[in-house]
Design a protein around this motif. Structure first.
Motif, PDB file in Angstrom:
ATOM      1  N   ARG A 238       6.913   9.029  20.593  1.00 57.13           N
ATOM      2  CA  ARG A 238       8.260   8.673  20.124  1.00 57.13           C
ATOM      3  C   ARG A 238       9.317   9.691  20.536  1.00 57.13           C
ATOM      4  O   ARG A 238      10.405   9.321  20.946  1.00 57.13           O
TER       5      ARG A 238
ATOM      6  N   SER B 256      20.650   3.701  18.948  1.00 56.73           N
ATOM      7  CA  SER B 256      20.594   2.258  18.698  1.00 56.73           C
ATOM      8  C   SER B 256      20.510   1.433  19.980  1.00 56.73           C
ATOM      9  O   SER B 256      20.631   0.208  19.943  1.00 56.73           O
TER      10      SER B 256
ATOM     11  N   PRO C 294      18.931  -0.725  22.800  1.00 59.68           N
ATOM     12  CA  PRO C 294      17.675  -1.475  22.860  1.00 59.68           C
ATOM     13  C   PRO C 294      16.700  -0.940  23.909  1.00 59.68           C
ATOM     14  O   PRO C 294      15.502  -1.218  23.836  1.00 59.68           O
TER      15      PRO C 294
ATOM     16  N   ARG D 245      15.733   1.986  24.135  1.00 57.20           N
ATOM     17  CA  ARG D 245      14.825   2.917  23.461  1.00 57.20           C
ATOM     18  C   ARG D 245      13.655   2.153  22.838  1.00 57.20           C
ATOM     19  O   ARG D 245      12.528   2.616  22.855  1.00 57.20           O
ATOM     20  N   GLU D 246      13.938   0.972  22.314  1.00 66.38           N
ATOM     21  CA  GLU D 246      12.872   0.148  21.725  1.00 66.38           C
ATOM     22  C   GLU D 246      11.883  -0.282  22.811  1.00 66.38           C
ATOM     23  O   GLU D 246      10.666  -0.228  22.618  1.00 66.38           O
ATOM     24  N   THR D 247      12.416  -0.701  23.957  1.00 66.51           N
ATOM     25  CA  THR D 247      11.531  -1.132  25.038  1.00 66.51           C
ATOM     26  C   THR D 247      10.732   0.054  25.587  1.00 66.51           C
ATOM     27  O   THR D 247       9.539  -0.079  25.884  1.00 66.51           O
TER      28      THR D 247
ATOM     29  N   GLY E 127       9.702   2.402  23.840  1.00 70.07           N
ATOM     30  CA  GLY E 127       8.634   2.537  22.845  1.00 70.07           C
ATOM     31  C   GLY E 127       7.494   1.560  23.085  1.00 70.07           C
ATOM     32  O   GLY E 127       6.327   1.932  23.000  1.00 70.07           O
ATOM     33  N   HIS E 128       7.822   0.309  23.422  1.00 70.51           N
ATOM     34  CA  HIS E 128       6.760  -0.679  23.686  1.00 70.51           C
ATOM     35  C   HIS E 128       5.940  -0.276  24.918  1.00 70.51           C
ATOM     36  O   HIS E 128       4.733  -0.444  24.961  1.00 70.51           O
TER      37      HIS E 128
ATOM     38  N   ASP F  91       9.295  -8.838  25.802  1.00 69.33           N
ATOM     39  CA  ASP F  91      10.175  -8.039  26.665  1.00 69.33           C
ATOM     40  C   ASP F  91      10.139  -8.514  28.117  1.00 69.33           C
ATOM     41  O   ASP F  91      10.810  -7.935  28.974  1.00 69.33           O
TER      42      ASP F  91
END
Lengths: 129, 129
Positions: A32, B19, B21, B23-25, B27-28, B73
């Motif tokens: 992370r 915030s 997106p 960063r979320e991808t 993470g995946h 994704d």
């Protein structure tokens, strides 16, 4: 040592093997906060609080743990100046730079292709709505 | 949309922004199982149970969650054959291949440099013993 399989028969380390230490290091590097920390330090040597501002959202505790793991793996170097108050600079080792360059390549692809990712998400969600 | 800073002034997406997106991808793609799943599928199209064997240690539930996030994704494609019993093949999209290539580059560096990582750990621990 990891197990040896047909795809990596030249290398004693294999991230696919459950107990291979390379999997642990992959975790530190892509965790992370580890990935963002390495990418931030590829831009510049930074002090703890500078790093904390750059890696938005990381807590003091998590950044400290992340830096220790990366330092122990030989990716991050810590340079403490004997000043008052003490000044500590964090930077990348040569190995850390090599790893960070690969990470930045990945990040660059993702940032560039996010419109495609967002479009894929919209299509996926619409199909299931 | 992420914030725009001086390093990414061409791109509206920025993994350093809390915030964004992307960063979320990220993470995946780099999460505990996402990275290994993408690397495994770069070698070959695989069925669920083949993938589970290749990614040692992943549970059925975690692999299922990982595949759903990667499919949403737009990185993994799912090909269900209308056979009896049904046969589902998982593979990479063109974007998934591009991302997996970057990941494999990172994994290759780590697997090759693990002797240096292990030596760094020994030195770090000895200094603190």
């Amino acid at each position: 040592m990891g197990t040896i399989d047909e795809h990596h028969d030249q290398l004693p380390f294999d991230v696919f093997a459950r107990s291979c230490p390379s999997r642990e290091t992959l975790g530190h590097v892509t965790g992370r906060w580890g990935g963002l920390t390495l990418c931030a330090l590829r831009e510049d040597t930074l002090r703890f609080n500078e790093l904390r501002r750059r890696v938005e959202g990381v807590s003091e505790k998590m950044l400290s743990q992340t830096l220790h793991a990366l330092e122990r793996d030989g990716l991050v170097s810590r340079d403490a100046q004997p000043t008052n108050p003490p000044r500590v600079d964090y930077g990348l080792t040569e190995l850390g730079q090599e790893v960070a360059d690969r990470l930045l390549g990945l990040v660059e692809v993702l940032e560039q292709r996010m419109p495609d990712v967002l479009e894929a998400r919209r299509a996926y969600d619409a199909e299931r709505a």
